[in-house]
Design a protein around this motif. Structure first.
Motif, PDB file in Angstrom:
ATOM      1  N   LEU A 457       0.827  -1.204   0.000  1.00 40.59           N
ATOM      2  CA  LEU A 457       0.000   0.000   0.000  1.00 40.59           C
ATOM      3  C   LEU A 457       0.859   1.251   0.000  1.00 40.59           C
ATOM      4  N   GLU A 458       1.966   1.218   0.743  1.00 37.89           N
ATOM      5  CA  GLU A 458       2.869   2.364   0.751  1.00 37.89           C
ATOM      6  C   GLU A 458       3.453   2.610  -0.636  1.00 37.89           C
ATOM      7  N   LYS A 459       3.771   1.536  -1.356  1.00 38.88           N
ATOM      8  CA  LYS A 459       4.293   1.694  -2.720  1.00 38.88           C
ATOM      9  C   LYS A 459       3.227   2.281  -3.637  1.00 38.88           C
ATOM     10  N   PHE A 460       1.994   1.806  -3.492  1.00 36.70           N
ATOM     11  CA  PHE A 460       0.895   2.344  -4.304  1.00 36.70           C
ATOM     12  C   PHE A 460       0.744   3.842  -4.067  1.00 36.70           C
ATOM     13  N   VAL A 461       0.791   4.254  -2.804  1.00 31.64           N
ATOM     14  CA  VAL A 461       0.643   5.673  -2.472  1.00 31.64           C
ATOM     15  C   VAL A 461       1.804   6.478  -3.047  1.00 31.64           C
ATOM     16  N   ARG A 462       3.022   5.977  -2.928  1.00 30.78           N
ATOM     17  CA  ARG A 462       4.180   6.691  -3.490  1.00 30.78           C
ATOM     18  C   ARG A 462       4.087   6.804  -5.001  1.00 30.78           C
ATOM     19  N   ASP A 463       3.673   5.721  -5.640  1.00 31.12           N
ATOM     20  CA  ASP A 463       3.576   5.720  -7.107  1.00 31.12           C
ATOM     21  C   ASP A 463       2.536   6.702  -7.618  1.00 31.12           C
ATOM     22  N   HIS A 464       1.560   7.048  -6.771  1.00 30.17           N
ATOM     23  CA  HIS A 464       0.494   7.962  -7.189  1.00 30.17           C
ATOM     24  C   HIS A 464       0.636   9.347  -6.525  1.00 30.17           C
ATOM     25  N   ASN A 465       1.870   9.659  -6.089  1.00 27.74           N
ATOM     26  CA  ASN A 465       2.178  10.981  -5.510  1.00 27.74           C
ATOM     27  C   ASN A 465       1.280  11.306  -4.316  1.00 27.74           C
ATOM     28  N   GLY A 466       0.969  10.285  -3.531  1.00 32.82           N
ATOM     29  CA  GLY A 466       0.156  10.497  -2.340  1.00 32.82           C
ATOM     30  C   GLY A 466       1.019  10.561  -1.094  1.00 32.82           C
ATOM     31  N   PHE A 467       0.351  10.612   0.066  1.00 33.33           N
ATOM     32  CA  PHE A 467       1.036  10.715   1.347  1.00 33.33           C
ATOM     33  C   PHE A 467       0.417   9.737   2.335  1.00 33.33           C
ATOM     34  N   GLN A 468       1.262   9.213   3.196  1.00 32.97           N
ATOM     35  CA  GLN A 468       0.793   8.310   4.239  1.00 32.97           C
ATOM     36  C   GLN A 468       0.541   9.107   5.513  1.00 32.97           C
ATOM     37  N   MET A 469      -0.650   8.948   6.086  1.00 29.67           N
ATOM     38  CA  MET A 469      -0.912   9.576   7.374  1.00 29.67           C
ATOM     39  C   MET A 469      -0.070   8.878   8.440  1.00 29.67           C
ATOM     40  N   LEU A 470       0.620   9.639   9.253  1.00 32.99           N
ATOM     41  CA  LEU A 470       1.651   9.080  10.116  1.00 32.99           C
ATOM     42  C   LEU A 470       1.184   8.753  11.520  1.00 32.99           C
ATOM     43  N   TYR A 471      -0.141   8.800  11.777  1.00 33.91           N
ATOM     44  CA  TYR A 471      -0.601   8.395  13.098  1.00 33.91           C
ATOM     45  C   TYR A 471      -0.703   6.880  13.210  1.00 33.91           C
TER      46      TYR A 471
END
Length: 516
Positions: A457-471
């Protein structure tokens, strides 16, 4: 039997009772071993929650409600604030004088924050007590409210709404704190208009690594002002913030738009989000891959009494279950009191209460014990034990997708990411609309593995210029983390404020592997 009774000072009849109790206890232990501790904690935890945590949470809230009311009424917070800030400064100066052997963090226990992540890093750092929990001032003329970092959203609505004011972005759960929403992230269904919680902030006051006080705003020390959000207390200790306030109505008019296909849901959600006028609030609840409800809302003082629904009353159904009913009944309009709307997901902690008290939404339970719901999230964490913590590690995750988790409901919240300097900003150098996807509960996909799934999921978010919520826990490598988040201004401010030997980096506080 005589030996036992003489030894413990009981007659034979009483001894029989004691021995019987020992036999029952022994049988219980045998049953526990057969079923497993994990089974008991998951399936019978509701008993402990109902009989102990709910009453404790109720009296905890009651105490702080009256305590905060007295402090605000007597206007004692401004005087106490300066004294408390000096105490934080003195702790930092003592840390320096003792040789600065370990880096610093707040002394707030990890179990007290709303995130499921445990703050295990606190065990190896110098803990600084930052006991700042009051609303300092409501300035109607400047249209700002000045607050200390541990002020909660529940405090803000209880204070501001009766005065006819509110803040532009007010995240749902009562116990979320201003400090957590600034140093971490805050989002609400008004974020498509106003941006994230940080975008409604006017100024910050911090205690730096050398014990001095620094103040910053967009016009005064702007580099620090834009570097503070998402910094997780690694640039200094936040001791106060000024938030913008806006006029508030007494109610919101909510329109429920049920959708029965994936395409219909996406089109409706996008159309309502991007409307230029109206729709002060927009959110979506997806109950399966193909069914969901889009909700829009606007503040109003004009109410149709026949459509008034005080959804926050303790005997009312949990909000997400109430919304699900519109999939069968069709499109509808309701009027909800403003404060009830703001905290609509609080009683069910979105939908995690169904895993804690499976029958919690039953009408009988709501009528008898609903007035004590929900238990404090902090108390839930404090008492969950190591086995349940490991269960959360295995089965709980935020920001997820159908293919990887098959976990519903999903909460969809649009937000405007403004083109401002800082840790998180759009790649296109202009304001961009994003969607926060939140899921809470146990994934139902076969063969779910926490780390492997999160990494995909983290790779998917990175590939789509998204951000991971860090909580939630992150498993990004340090390089991947720096690729996702812009460290330029952050690194500059850490060097300028001599933070490297005083505070850990954000990565070392939020990344699971680095923290362990």
């Amino acid at each position: 039997m005589d030996i036992i009774s003489q030894y413990i000072g009981l007659d034979e009849k009483s001894c029989v009772i004691v021995v019987s109790a020992v036999v029952v206890f022994g049988a219980s232990l045998q049953w526990a071993r057969q079923k497993g501790l994990e089974y008991i904690l998951i399936n019978y935890r509701w008993m402990f929650v109902c009989f102990f945590l709910l009453p404790a949470s109720f009296f905890y809230d009651l105490f702080f409600y009256f305590r905060n009311w007295i402090v605000f009424t007597l206007n004692s917070a401004p005087k106490q604030h300066d004294k408390r800030v000096r105490d934080v400064q003195q702790q930092v100066l003592r840390w320096k004088e003792s040789g600065s052997k370990a880096k610093m963090c707040t002394a707030r226990p990890g179990w007290m924050n709303v995130s499921l992540r445990a703050g295990s890093y606190k065990k190896t750092l110098q803990n600084i007590s930052v006991n700042l929990i009051d609303i300092i001032e409501v300035d109607i003329e400047r249209k700002v409210v000045r607050v200390e970092p541990m002020v909660t959203m529940g405090q803000l609505t209880a204070t501001l709404n009766p005065l006819g004011w509110t803040i532009p972005v007010l995240p749902e759960l009562d116990d979320l704190t201003v400090g957590g929403l600034i140093m971490g992230v805050g989002i609400e269904t008004s974020s498509h208009k106003h941006g994230l919680f940080q975008h409604t902030c006017v100024s910050y006051e911090l205690v730096h690594a050398d014990g001095s006080i620094g103040r910053c705003s967009a016009s005064d020390n702007p580099d620090l002002f834009y570097a503070v959000p998402w910094s997780y207390g690694t640039l200094g200790f936040l001791v106060s913030a000024e938030l913008r306030i806006i006029p508030a109505a007494k109610f919101v008019r909510v329109e429920y738009l049920p959708c029965h296909s994936h395409r219909e849901f996406i089109d409706t959600f996008q159309q309502e989000t991007l409307k230029a006028d109206g729709n002060e609030f927009v959110e979506g609840l997806l109950y399966s891959k193909d069914e969901g409800v889009v909700m829009t809302a606007n503040m109003t003082d004009d109410v149709d009494p026949a459509k008034l629904n005080s959804i926050g009353l303790y005997w009312k159904p949990w909000f997400y279950k109430h919304v699900e009913g519109f999939l069968q009944s069709g499109k509808a309009v309701e009027f909800i009191p403003l404060r009830h709307y703001y905290h609509r997901h609080t009683r069910s902690i979105f939908w995690q209460m169904q895993d804690i008290i499976p029958f919690g939404n039953h009408p009988l339970f709501r009528a008898l014990l609903g007035w004590m719901v929900p238990p404090k999230i902090s108390l839930l964490k404090l008492t969950q034990g190591e086995t349940v913590k490991q269960m959360y590690e295995k089965y709980q995750i935020i920001h997820c997708f159908h293919k990887e988790l098959n976990l519903y409901p999903l909460w969809l919240c649009p937000f405007l990411l403004k083109n401002q300097p800082g840790f998180v900003k759009p790649r296109g150098h202009r304001d961009e609309m994003f969607v926060d996807i939140g899921a809470y509960g146990a994934p139902k996909v076969a063969g779910y593995q926490c780390v492997e799934t999160t990494r995909r999921l983290e790779k998917f978010v990175r590939d789509h210029n998204g951000f991971q919520m860090l909580y939630a826990d992150s498993y990004l490598t340090r390089d991947e983390f720096r690729e996702m988040f812009d460290h330029g201004l952050y690194d500059e401010m850490r060097a300028r404020l001599a933070c490297h030997n005083a505070f850990p980096e954000v990565y070392d506080k939020v990344n699971r592997k680095a923290r362990d």
